[in-house]
Structures are given as structure tokens and as C-alpha cells.
Design a protein around this motif. Sequence first.
Motif, short mmCIF file in Angstrom:
data_model
loop_
_atom_site.label_atom_id
_atom_site.label_comp_id
_atom_site.label_asym_id
_atom_site.label_seq_id
_atom_site.Cartn_x
_atom_site.Cartn_y
_atom_site.Cartn_z
N UNK A 4 0.83 -1.20 0.00
CA UNK A 4 0.00 0.00 0.00
C UNK A 4 0.87 1.25 0.00
N UNK B 123 -8.50 -9.31 -15.42
CA UNK B 123 -9.00 -8.06 -14.86
C UNK B 123 -8.89 -8.05 -13.34
N UNK C 139 -4.65 -5.59 -11.19
CA UNK C 139 -4.41 -4.44 -10.32
C UNK C 139 -3.69 -4.80 -9.02
N UNK C 140 -3.67 -6.07 -8.67
CA UNK C 140 -3.12 -6.46 -7.37
C UNK C 140 -1.66 -6.88 -7.45
N UNK D 285 -4.98 3.90 -11.62
CA UNK D 285 -6.31 3.38 -11.37
C UNK D 285 -7.07 4.28 -10.40
N UNK E 157 -11.36 -0.79 -9.76
CA UNK E 157 -11.27 -2.11 -9.14
C UNK E 157 -10.68 -1.92 -7.75
N UNK E 158 -11.26 -2.59 -6.76
CA UNK E 158 -10.80 -2.39 -5.39
C UNK E 158 -9.35 -2.82 -5.21
N UNK E 159 -8.66 -2.13 -4.37
CA UNK E 159 -7.27 -2.46 -4.06
C UNK E 159 -7.21 -3.48 -2.92
#
Lengths: 355, 355
Positions: free
Chosen positions: A57, A112, A116-117, B4, B49-51
Motif C-alpha cells: 500500500x 482483470x 491491479x493487485x 487506477x 477495481x478495489x485495491x
Amino acid sequence: MTGRPTITQLAAELGIAPSTVSRAFTRPNLLKPETVALVQKAAEAAGYVPNHHARALSTGRAGAIGLIVPDIANPFFPPLVRAAQNYASDLGLSVFLADTDEDANREDRLISRMAPQVEGLIVVSSRLPSARIRQIADSQRVAFINRDVAETYRVLLDTTAAIRSALTHLSELGHRRVAYVGGPPQSWANKQRRSAVDNFSKVHALEVTHFSADPGTYDAAKALADSVAASGVTAVIAFDDVIAHGLMGGFAAAGVDVPKELSVIGCDDTLATTTFPALSTIAVNVGAAARRAVAALSENPGSTNLTGARIIFEGTLVLRGTTGAVRPTSSPLTLEPELDHPSARGVQTGRGSDS
Amino acid sequence: MTGRPTITQLAAELGIAPSTVSRAFTRPNLLKPETVALVQKAAEAAGYVPNHHARALSTGRAGAIGLIVPDIANPFFPPLVRAAQNYASDLGLSVFLADTDEDANREDRLISRMAPQVEGLIVVSSRLPSARIRQIADSQRVAFINRDVAETYRVLLDTTAAIRSALTHLSELGHRRVAYVGGPPQSWANKQRRSAVDNFSKVHALEVTHFSADPGTYDAAKALADSVAASGVTAVIAFDDVIAHGLMGGFAAAGVDVPKELSVIGCDDTLATTTFPALSTIAVNVGAAARRAVAALSENPGSTNLTGARIIFEGTLVLRGTTGAVRPTSSPLTLEPELDHPSARGVQTGRGSDS
DNA sequence: CTTTTCTCTGCAAACGTTTGCAAAACAAGG
DNA sequence: CCTTGTTTTGCAAACGTTTGCAGAGAAAAG
């Protein structure tokens, strides 16, 4: 009860600032060596381990990559997964694994959700349409393996040259009619191999018959064996080793001898010498491909996508026990084939080595 | 450029509070339906999109589990990995995969490093000493597969009963001398299978000879084939299918016919019908084991470890083409074996089904 | 003994969520 | 119109790190 200790707890315990503790791990050279030692001792004692999520984070770097394969149970993939995971581990990255089950929609969703992770994604043998792939590659950090779409970052295991060698070799052994038995139709590798067979068979004036063992399973190939044997070919090049193996199973059941009556050449070298006779095949360096892809993902942590590139690793023909001269009872050999290429180029005998 | 979008950005754009946006995803029933719809539309449009890291940090739930295997290239593991990943995916969990390369130290390091970052760990065929395992299980959420240490959460693929069936069957076919060819010595499954063979061979008055194909590879087994054949046994039970297959390869090379001269039975059913003749084996439900382990990890998110449990899935004997009556040229069968168990209990013919 | 330059450490803000608590809005009951 | 109760939303703190900036000493230079 207190759960795992945190940096703040450690700091409090030692009477120093959390930032100092943090630096003891991430930038020890900024600190007095004694301080570092102090912190490390305390951390060790308390069983402190850094929280990756908090770190991710804060830094924006996930410390993980994703690996997406169509079917982990297919023997082509495990060595690839293994190499990727080992190399990633060396770079301090963990790897998420996902299996699309050969389903394009599932693949799309997984991409998808995961992208993002993680710091990047490796997508192997993608079944997605080219347009979608280009779109994905545009905004996500993803490296493709065995899928050739322009302007994406892709690493390809190219068997074209090895297939040429294979056809040359078969030709020299007197074969005139060969079959190509394909695998998953949407697979880039399948298309590439099929056209390599088509192209180079012409230069040796070989006649080629096409078959398709559609889902690419052992059983599908085995079921196809009779038709292949009946088609009058004297050699078959299979999309991969499991199809080759399935064919051999079918041939054995039907009593046709390999390689005396029929030569067979596989691809990918996933079975090594576990078939009987040992399978002649085309060895590809999956490990190198996997490592290259991992490296690409770790290289420009900043950018939002990967710059287009086309990395190629060439396979090599390895001759074992399933290839032989065409049966003497066939029509006698009258004209010598015109060889415009050295026959043994890139050919290797025995077990393929993986660097 | 802005990367994002985040919840805060979405909220600002819509003129509402971040908490509202958050709830639109996590607790939509707390919100006015129109608000939810509004947020969802905006999220969709912005590609939000959630982190996961932020979420993990806030909730303490990682949304991921770890899966540790000794060697992903061993065909026993891919189906297990696949089942675990599929089921985890259904539960909204991602899976980290790691390969220990059969190295206990590496395994230990991986466990320590991964455990704090995930909701739980599945460790398959652990090579760690029991004391260490107990210690780990004490403070970490880990489920073991195929490793039986008291007071840990473990799911076991038990082949004892199936091995009894196998020996009964061999006995009925007239076999008197059988071999057990072991695999990785530290493996729990190996010990379990070896002692099952020892125990039940006694009840049928079978004489058993022990061999070990140590690293458990095809090649190691193949190299052992001559000694096995020379030992005078008429049937062999192998630790797993790849060893069985290796032996078959060696037997074929030496010209000894399976099953006419020698019967062979594998284990784990990893090769299905891809051998020739098709391998008789013991099918185990790896998928069920994997799912059970995943479920266990997802069950008590609160607690710091898993409460001890011992879950057993039993394997079943599946007879295919590598088992047959003992060769008539051997010493003629004089005394009927005393059968105190139904011979066909838990026996199945053909391809094993995986529920 | 000052001034300057380093080396080392601390403060506090940020990363993107979730969630307990409280405020606001609304509906219903009197 | 005032209570009361319920539904819906907002505020702000927290999760465990990292890191820019600045302060405190210590060493070097004058």
C-alpha cells in the motif's frame, strides 16, 4: 493474543521511532550499524515479519506477480510454472497462480481481477482474441508467452526451424507422406507448427495430411490413431508430446509398429524418455521463456504497461527412438531429395538440455 | 496518468463520502438501492477495481491462501493445485503457489515468509520433521495434506484399504512373491504404503521384497527394473504411477512382458490410461482433499491456528491392463489362499471417477 | 571556538480501504 | 406540529508500512 508484532510495537519496545525500524530492514546503510543490529536482534526475538500488504500500500509495489495458464494439468505448464516461481522468488516476488480451464471468458475475468493487485501478469497460451489482447496490453503490465500479437510484450517458443529439421530428417529417411496432427485450434503454437509443416514440406516435396486431436488430450489422439494409420502416411508430426503419445498408444493397440511402420515426432519434450520407444521430439526451453517473462515484469516498475517486444527462443529437434527409415516394402526410393539445407542443423541427439 | 481510480476519487466525483462508495461494494443492503446503482455505474465507467492490499490492511483478511508443494513437475500435484485454485476462486480467494524443490529448508523458509501474508497455508507432502510441523501448526493457520502429525489439521489420502484389496487380488491371481518399490523416503505416503504392503502381505502369506527408487523419478525406477525382475517376484506394487511406469519402461527394454510375466500396480492414478498396457493403479481423490483443505482455511477466519483434525479420503483399486494371473510355468499353485476378506471390496474397473 | 558539512534519527503524512459512531433525513404515530 | 423510530449517509480513526523533510549531534574545516 497480540498477534504478530508490528514495526510500531518493535519501535516502542526499543524506544526508537518506527521509521528507524523500517529503515533497518529497507535501507540499513542509512543507519548506524549498531542500530541495525539492535533492531534485527529484537525483530528476530519477537518473531517480527513485515506485512506485505502494508508495504504494498505504501510503496505501490505489490511484491507479487500473477501467472495465468490454460490448464495446469497439461504437462507443458508445470515446468514453466516452476521456473517462473523459482526466478520470481529470487527477485523477492511471490506468484499467484490461476488456471483458466481453457475458457477465454474465465481468462478475461482473471486478468482483470488480478492485474491491479500485482506488479505484472504472465499469460501463457492465451485463448483471447487478438483485439482484446492488444487492449489489455495497452493498459496493464502483462507479458504473453506463446501468443504473438503485435506491439505486446511476448516471448515465443519457436519451433519453425526445428520442424524444418524434422522434415528434412524424415525426407532423408525416405518418407514422402507425412501427417500433422494438431492440438487446440485456438492455440498460437498449433497454428505456427501447422504452417511450418506446410511450408517446409513443400521444399522437400512431401505430401502432408492434416488431422486434429481437438481438445489436445491423450485420449483424443489415441482415438485418432486408426485414421492416421489408415491414411497411408509413413510419418507423423504431432502438435505436442501428449498427442504423440496418444497416437503411439493407439498404434500399439492396433499393432502398428513404431518406428518400423510409422515414425512419430512430438513437440515440447514434456515426456522425456518415458515413452516406449523413447519419443523423438522438439525440445523447447520453457524455463528460459518463463524467466524472460518474469524479468520483463520486474524491469520497469514505474510504467503502466510493457513496451512491445518479441522475444524468441528456438526449439531443437531431438532424435530418439520413434523415427526410422521408411519401410522397405513401400514404393522404392528412386529420386534423391534435393537438399538445400544442412540436414543436421540444430539437431541434437539424446536428452535435451535446459539452460 | 492518474493510474487506477480509488474509492476516494470516485466519491469526490459523485459528491458523496468514500465510506458510502465502500459500502456500495461490501454492504449494499445498508444503502439506498439507487445509491448503489449510481456508484456501480460510476465505478464501471471509471474502471474502478478495489485495491486488495488496502482492503487486507484494513480488514486483516488477505483474500489469499498459499499452497506449498515439493515439486510441481510431479504429476501428482497439478490436479491438486488445480482443484485448490478452482475452489479458492469460488470462495473469492487467490492462491499463491510455491515449490520447495523437495528441500526441507526451503519449505521452512517459504512457510515463514508466506504465512503472515495469507489467510492460511496448505502444505502438501511436507518434508519437515514432525516436531517442526507441530510447532508451525501451533501458531499458523496451516492445513497439511499427506502428512500425518497429531494435533494438526491434516487431510490424508489413505491407500491402506486399497492396497489390501490389491494384495488380495494378486493373491487370488496366484501370486506369492511381490515387490514393493518405494518412492521418496521422507514421504508419509511412502511409509504408509510400505507398511500397508507389509501388513496385508502377511495375511495372504505373501513374501515381499523391498526396493526403493529413491528420488522417485521415472529414470530411477527404470534403472531399478532389472534388479526387480531378477529378484524372482511375480508382481510389483509401486509407490506411485511414475515409478510403476519407469519399471514398465525398464521391463519392456529387458523384454519382460507385463502382465504375462510380471504384474504391476501403481498408485495415485496420475497416468490414467496413457501407459501401455494401461496401468492398474489405486485412484485417490486429490480434488476432494484439496477442497477440504481450502475449506478448512476459510472456515474460522478469526483464530490464529487450525484446530487439530484428521480427515481421510480412501483410495480405490482400479484394475486395468497390467495385472494378470501368475505365469503357469511358475511353480504350480497347490494351496488355496485363505480369504478372510471379500476380494472385490472397494474395487473398481476402468477409469477412476473424481467427484 | 565558530561555521560548515555529514551522519543519523524522528515527525508526520501518505497509501486505499473499512467500520464504529453519530448526524441527518425521512417516515410514521400521536 | 412534535415525538419517536428507522433508514441512509458522513466523519474520522485505524490498519502497518514507507519516505520527504527537518532536527540533532558529531565530525571536519576554518
